[in-house]
Write a protein that holds these residues in place. Structure first.
Motif, PDB file in Angstrom:
ATOM      1  N   UNK A   2      -5.717   6.591   7.746  1.00  0.00           N
ATOM      2  CA  UNK A   2      -4.535   6.584   6.752  1.00  0.00           C
ATOM      3  C   UNK A   2      -4.997   7.470   5.631  1.00  0.00           C
ATOM      4  N   UNK A   3      -4.145   8.596   5.180  1.00  0.00           N
ATOM      5  CA  UNK A   3      -4.308   9.297   3.872  1.00  0.00           C
ATOM      6  C   UNK A   3      -3.434   8.937   3.122  1.00  0.00           C
ATOM      7  N   UNK A   4      -3.409   7.464   2.611  1.00  0.00           N
ATOM      8  CA  UNK A   4      -2.685   6.677   1.539  1.00  0.00           C
ATOM      9  C   UNK A   4      -3.355   5.495   1.218  1.00  0.00           C
ATOM     10  N   UNK A   5      -3.100   4.799   0.415  1.00  0.00           N
ATOM     11  CA  UNK A   5      -3.412   3.365   0.145  1.00  0.00           C
ATOM     12  C   UNK A   5      -2.146   2.367  -0.040  1.00  0.00           C
ATOM     13  N   UNK A   6      -2.017   1.399   0.396  1.00  0.00           N
ATOM     14  CA  UNK A   6      -0.591   0.506   0.072  1.00  0.00           C
ATOM     15  C   UNK A   6      -1.464  -0.570  -0.849  1.00  0.00           C
ATOM     16  N   UNK A   7      -0.748  -0.868  -1.982  1.00  0.00           N
ATOM     17  CA  UNK A   7      -1.167  -2.082  -2.882  1.00  0.00           C
ATOM     18  C   UNK A   7       0.089  -2.802  -2.956  1.00  0.00           C
ATOM     19  N   UNK A   8      -0.244  -4.204  -2.663  1.00  0.00           N
ATOM     20  CA  UNK A   8       0.898  -5.203  -2.491  1.00  0.00           C
ATOM     21  C   UNK A   8       0.838  -5.888  -3.947  1.00  0.00           C
ATOM     22  N   UNK A   9       1.790  -6.188  -4.568  1.00  0.00           N
ATOM     23  CA  UNK A   9       2.088  -6.782  -5.689  1.00  0.00           C
ATOM     24  C   UNK A   9       2.801  -8.190  -5.456  1.00  0.00           C
ATOM     25  N   UNK A  10       2.845  -9.263  -6.168  1.00  0.00           N
ATOM     26  CA  UNK A  10       3.628 -10.349  -5.868  1.00  0.00           C
ATOM     27  C   UNK A  10       3.217 -11.521  -7.231  1.00  0.00           C
ATOM     28  N   UNK A  11       4.201 -12.323  -7.270  1.00  0.00           N
ATOM     29  CA  UNK A  11       4.212 -13.365  -8.554  1.00  0.00           C
ATOM     30  C   UNK A  11       3.562 -14.560  -7.971  1.00  0.00           C
ATOM     31  N   UNK A  12       3.589 -14.873  -6.822  1.00  0.00           N
ATOM     32  CA  UNK A  12       2.716 -16.132  -6.136  1.00  0.00           C
ATOM     33  C   UNK A  12       1.233 -16.034  -5.971  1.00  0.00           C
ATOM     34  N   UNK A  13       0.816 -16.959  -5.646  1.00  0.00           N
ATOM     35  CA  UNK A  13      -0.875 -17.159  -5.272  1.00  0.00           C
ATOM     36  C   UNK A  13      -0.847 -16.838  -3.846  1.00  0.00           C
ATOM     37  N   UNK A  14      -1.330 -15.730  -3.595  1.00  0.00           N
ATOM     38  CA  UNK A  14      -1.659 -15.029  -2.195  1.00  0.00           C
ATOM     39  C   UNK A  14      -3.043 -14.951  -2.177  1.00  0.00           C
ATOM     40  N   UNK A  15      -3.730 -15.171  -1.072  1.00  0.00           N
ATOM     41  CA  UNK A  15      -5.149 -14.986  -0.925  1.00  0.00           C
ATOM     42  C   UNK A  15      -5.187 -13.233  -0.801  1.00  0.00           C
ATOM     43  N   UNK A  16      -6.545 -12.816  -0.854  1.00  0.00           N
ATOM     44  CA  UNK A  16      -6.774 -11.254  -0.614  1.00  0.00           C
ATOM     45  C   UNK A  16      -6.526 -11.299   0.839  1.00  0.00           C
ATOM     46  N   UNK A  17      -6.823 -12.126   1.585  1.00  0.00           N
ATOM     47  CA  UNK A  17      -6.714 -11.977   3.033  1.00  0.00           C
ATOM     48  C   UNK A  17      -5.096 -11.833   3.395  1.00  0.00           C
ATOM     49  N   UNK A  18      -4.467 -12.443   2.863  1.00  0.00           N
ATOM     50  CA  UNK A  18      -2.834 -12.306   3.254  1.00  0.00           C
ATOM     51  C   UNK A  18      -2.368 -11.102   2.604  1.00  0.00           C
ATOM     52  N   UNK A  19      -2.910 -10.776   1.308  1.00  0.00           N
ATOM     53  CA  UNK A  19      -2.335  -9.614   0.833  1.00  0.00           C
ATOM     54  C   UNK A  19      -2.892  -8.372   1.509  1.00  0.00           C
ATOM     55  N   UNK A  20      -3.998  -8.516   2.354  1.00  0.00           N
ATOM     56  CA  UNK A  20      -4.321  -7.246   3.057  1.00  0.00           C
ATOM     57  C   UNK A  20      -3.797  -7.214   4.435  1.00  0.00           C
ATOM     58  N   UNK A  21      -3.381  -8.465   4.914  1.00  0.00           N
ATOM     59  CA  UNK A  21      -2.641  -8.469   6.217  1.00  0.00           C
ATOM     60  C   UNK A  21      -1.301  -7.716   5.815  1.00  0.00           C
ATOM     61  N   UNK A  22      -0.810  -8.250   4.850  1.00  0.00           N
ATOM     62  CA  UNK A  22       0.784  -7.689   4.297  1.00  0.00           C
ATOM     63  C   UNK A  22       0.824  -6.242   4.141  1.00  0.00           C
ATOM     64  N   UNK A  23      -0.428  -5.576   3.421  1.00  0.00           N
ATOM     65  CA  UNK A  23      -0.467  -4.203   3.328  1.00  0.00           C
ATOM     66  C   UNK A  23      -0.858  -3.502   4.654  1.00  0.00           C
ATOM     67  N   UNK A  24      -1.369  -4.183   5.779  1.00  0.00           N
ATOM     68  CA  UNK A  24      -1.547  -3.685   7.094  1.00  0.00           C
ATOM     69  C   UNK A  24      -0.142  -3.503   7.765  1.00  0.00           C
ATOM     70  N   UNK A  25       0.655  -4.608   7.559  1.00  0.00           N
ATOM     71  CA  UNK A  25       1.940  -4.773   8.145  1.00  0.00           C
ATOM     72  C   UNK A  25       2.754  -3.403   7.802  1.00  0.00           C
ATOM     73  N   UNK A  26       2.483  -3.264   6.419  1.00  0.00           N
ATOM     74  CA  UNK A  26       3.306  -2.036   5.691  1.00  0.00           C
ATOM     75  C   UNK A  26       3.120  -0.811   6.268  1.00  0.00           C
ATOM     76  N   UNK A  27       1.710  -0.514   6.205  1.00  0.00           N
ATOM     77  CA  UNK A  27       1.109   0.574   6.642  1.00  0.00           C
ATOM     78  C   UNK A  27       1.616   0.887   8.286  1.00  0.00           C
ATOM     79  N   UNK A  28       1.433  -0.050   9.080  1.00  0.00           N
ATOM     80  CA  UNK A  28       1.693   0.007  10.492  1.00  0.00           C
ATOM     81  C   UNK A  28       3.193   0.375  10.899  1.00  0.00           C
ATOM     82  N   UNK A  29       4.100  -0.403   9.990  1.00  0.00           N
ATOM     83  CA  UNK A  29       5.527   0.035  10.103  1.00  0.00           C
ATOM     84  C   UNK A  29       5.674   1.379   9.656  1.00  0.00           C
ATOM     85  N   UNK A  30       5.323   1.787   8.443  1.00  0.00           N
ATOM     86  CA  UNK A  30       5.753   3.039   7.705  1.00  0.00           C
ATOM     87  C   UNK A  30       5.101   4.060   8.599  1.00  0.00           C
TER      88      UNK A  30
END
Length: 104
Positions: A2-30
């Motif tokens: 990947x030639x870029x980084x995705x950062x996920x921001x949210x207002x609720x309590x989400x674990x680092x692992x869940x945030x990493x999984x969300x970023x991976x889904x974002x990168x894969x779809x993009x």
């Protein structure tokens, strides 16, 4: 690679692992939507230039056909990535993302 980084921001309590999984889904779809990870940074940079030029104007922007194609491709890819990331994760409904693109 990947030639870029995705950062996920949210207002609720989400674990680092869940945030990493969300970023991976974002990168894969993009990456899939644009055709390859190496295309994300240049297409995003070009889209940001269009936003700088036309962003204050109502849509549709006055674009030449190649600019319109690029804008359409980016917006479709961003929508697909956003839906892949946040659509299935209700607890991330108020979340958003930020792309960090290295300089060319």
């Amino acid at each position: 690679m990947h030639h870029y980084t995705v950062r996920i921001f949210h207002s609720e309590d989400v674990s680092e692992a869940e945030r990493d999984q969300a970023a991976q889904r974002f990168r894969t779809a993009l990456d899939t939507s644009l055709g390859d990870a190496s295309l994300v940074a240049p297409v995003y940079r070009a889209y940001l230039r269009l936003l700088q030029i036309h962003g204050d104007q109502l849509r549709p922007w006055d674009l030449d056909p190649s600019e319109q194609l690029l804008a359409d491709q980016w917006e479709a890819a961003e929508l697909a990535a956003t839906q892949a990331t946040f659509g299935a994760e209700r607890y991330m409904g108020d979340a958003h993302f930020e792309l960090e693109i290295p300089p060319p």
